[in-house]
Design an enzyme around this catalytic site. Sequence first.
Site, PDB file in Angstrom:
ATOM      1  N   HIS A   1       0.823  -1.215   0.000  1.00  0.00           N
ATOM      2  CA  HIS A   1       0.000   0.000   0.000  1.00  0.00           C
ATOM      3  C   HIS A   1       0.864   1.276   0.000  1.00  0.00           C
ATOM      4  O   HIS A   1       0.852   2.048  -0.937  1.00  0.00           O
ATOM      5  CB  HIS A   1      -0.880   0.051   1.262  1.00  0.00           C
ATOM      6  CG  HIS A   1      -1.754  -1.125   1.482  1.00  0.00           C
ATOM      7  ND1 HIS A   1      -2.950  -1.328   0.819  1.00  0.00           N
ATOM      8  CD2 HIS A   1      -1.632  -2.172   2.337  1.00  0.00           C
ATOM      9  CE1 HIS A   1      -3.518  -2.449   1.245  1.00  0.00           C
ATOM     10  NE2 HIS A   1      -2.749  -2.984   2.166  1.00  0.00           N
TER      11      HIS A   1
HETATM   12  O1  RIB Z   1      -5.036   0.140   4.825  1.00  0.00           O
HETATM   13  C1  RIB Z   1      -3.644   0.057   4.627  1.00  0.00           C
HETATM   14  C2  RIB Z   1      -2.934   1.070   5.456  1.00  0.00           C
HETATM   15  O2  RIB Z   1      -3.121   0.766   6.820  1.00  0.00           O
HETATM   16  C3  RIB Z   1      -1.409   1.078   5.247  1.00  0.00           C
HETATM   17  O3  RIB Z   1      -0.923   2.375   5.491  1.00  0.00           O
HETATM   18  C4  RIB Z   1      -0.907   0.164   6.324  1.00  0.00           C
HETATM   19  O4  RIB Z   1       0.432   0.478   6.736  1.00  0.00           O
HETATM   20  C5  RIB Z   1      -1.871   0.477   7.421  1.00  0.00           C
HETATM   21  O5  RIB Z   1      -1.389   1.639   8.084  1.00  0.00           O
END
Ligand code: RIB
Length: 313
Positions: free
Chosen positions: A242
């Site tokens: 992500h």
């Molecule tokens: O939903 C994904 C996010 O939530 C990313 O930033 C992961 O590190 C968590 O913080």
Amino acid sequence: MPSLTPKPILFDCDPGIDDAFAIAMAYASTSISIEAVTTTYGNVGLDNTTNNALRVLEWLGCDAPVYVGVPGALLTETVDASGYHGVSGLEAPGIPEPTRKPEALGAIPFLVDHLRSVDEPRTIVATGPLTNLAMALQLAPDIADKIEQVVFMGGSTDFGNDSPAAEFNMMSDPHAAQIVLTSGVATVMFGLNVTHQVIATPARIDALRSITNSAGPVFADMLDFFSAIYIERYGFDGPVLHDPCTVAWLLQPELFATENMRVDVDTAQGLSYGRSVHDRWGIAGLTQNCEVAMNADVDGFFELLSDLIGRLK
Ligand code: RIB
Ligand code: CA
């Protein structure tokens, strides 16, 4: 002619396995430099996210100062994502405990003082809940003029992960996300709709493991740990990167297709609490406030990731 001087960025994060990848990519690049890191609660509690940020930076050899942010959301209770990242938030035996401490100054006064002092507006990469940035903007609205853009991982134009409707960072503090989105600051959003395209398949993890430095195998091991929930819950053939999408876009924006839209956050209790709401067609007639990533060149992303990880020690 591109500038030879790396562009300083501020990094607000909740390490976090994928946050660690994003930090490493920014550090390895020659076109941006990490000017400072602010930590937030999120994946795990603030003490652990701060310790993990110090761990990663020291292991990389990055001396960027770390400023401790807030321990919880503006108005709502704080949850975590230790189920994804492990109890410590960074299950990475190859990355030792830090020897240095965070700065005495807190993240909010740092953001206000530093942004007021700089000549050139700063890009802020945000990969956790947006509470730090929201509080700084509420305390000192004038700093909005010194923020070039907030490039953040959060929200989703389709499905959620923390609830059926909402993504974790945004659901952790929807009020903060709405404050940032309506602050007048330019925002670039990487939601689950695009990050769930960026899957570290076994072949891509093997490519990292085969990099002949110490960093490659360490990052490959982190992805092995990160895989479990993505295979079990989502049926993906690997974990999702992500947060690194934010840095990848800064370095190679052509890797992502984006659209300008109006984005707001549902702060009402109920099924859609914390959901990002995307007015793609301008139906509400509100000012567009966000460049939303819609599609990723996934092979191009992993080529960039391998190149950057390969530059590390
Ligand atoms: O939903 C994904 C996010 O939530 C990313 O930033 C992961 O590190 C968590 O913080
Ligand atoms: Ca994160």
